[in-house]
Scaffold this active site. Structure first.
Site, PDB file in Angstrom:
ATOM      1  N   TYR A  20     -54.503 -17.912 -50.763  1.00 21.09           N
ATOM      2  CA  TYR A  20     -54.855 -19.171 -50.094  1.00 21.09           C
ATOM      3  C   TYR A  20     -53.675 -20.146 -50.175  1.00 21.09           C
ATOM      4  CZ  TYR A  20     -57.414 -23.411 -48.878  1.00 21.09           C
ATOM      5  OH  TYR A  20     -57.819 -24.586 -48.286  1.00 21.09           O
ATOM      6  N   HIS A  24     -51.114 -21.574 -47.061  1.00 19.35           N
ATOM      7  CA  HIS A  24     -50.904 -22.999 -46.790  1.00 19.35           C
ATOM      8  C   HIS A  24     -49.445 -23.404 -47.002  1.00 19.35           C
ATOM      9  CE1 HIS A  24     -55.248 -23.197 -46.550  1.00 19.35           C
ATOM     10  NE2 HIS A  24     -55.085 -24.369 -45.970  1.00 19.35           N
ATOM     11  N   TYR A  43     -52.857 -35.151 -45.684  1.00 16.02           N
ATOM     12  CA  TYR A  43     -53.934 -34.182 -45.906  1.00 16.02           C
ATOM     13  C   TYR A  43     -53.613 -33.422 -47.178  1.00 16.02           C
ATOM     14  CZ  TYR A  43     -57.263 -30.435 -44.428  1.00 16.02           C
ATOM     15  OH  TYR A  43     -58.295 -29.533 -44.323  1.00 16.02           O
ATOM     16  N   TRP A  78     -56.280 -20.051 -36.841  1.00 15.86           N
ATOM     17  CA  TRP A  78     -56.152 -20.357 -38.269  1.00 15.86           C
ATOM     18  C   TRP A  78     -57.461 -20.043 -38.993  1.00 15.86           C
ATOM     19  CZ3 TRP A  78     -52.395 -21.057 -41.629  1.00 15.86           C
ATOM     20  CH2 TRP A  78     -52.686 -21.592 -42.883  1.00 15.86           C
ATOM     21  N   TRP A  79     -58.575 -20.445 -38.400  1.00 13.14           N
ATOM     22  CA  TRP A  79     -59.868 -20.139 -39.032  1.00 13.14           C
ATOM     23  C   TRP A  79     -60.059 -18.639 -39.176  1.00 13.14           C
ATOM     24  CZ3 TRP A  79     -63.483 -23.786 -35.778  1.00 13.14           C
ATOM     25  CH2 TRP A  79     -63.266 -25.112 -36.168  1.00 13.14           C
TER      26      TRP A  79
END
Length: 107
Positions: A20, A24, A43, A78-79
């Site tokens: 993960y 990112h 963010y 991306w999802w």
């Protein structure tokens, strides 16, 4: 008008923390551009390692089309890319639990 701040939780699956973070760290430039285009200018995502809960906070510039973000092809890709790592909805959107603000200090 001031920035809008949104906070929410997401949930990782066991054994995927490193992947993960890696994904990112290698955020696609076209996704970064889509986020900026939606008004997101700050963010952050934090991890509770004991529960694998993710805590996200983002700041939005007023008047930007944040609600259009889920319709963008790059967001959908991306999802799909992240779905094996997280709890997701049937369309692969990460499951999110909005978190209401209970305190803010701006000193």
């Amino acid at each position: 008008m001031s920035d809008e701040i949104r906070a929410f939780k997401m949930q990782l699956k066991p054994g995927v923390v490193a992947e993960y973070k890696k994904r990112h760290d290698e955020l696609w430039p076209e996704l970064a551009e889509a986020l900026r285009g939606a008004g997101i200018h700050d963010y952050s995502i934090f991890l509770d390692e004991s529960t694998l809960s993710l805590f996200a906070v983002l700041k939005l510039k007023p008047g930007y089309p944040i609600d259009d973000l889920p319709t963008l092809p790059v967001m959908r890709r991306w999802w799909d890319y992240m779905a094996p790592l997280m709890e997701v909805e049937p369309d692969n959107k990460p499951r999110q639990w909005d978190l209401p603000s209970v305190f803010h200090f701006a000193g």
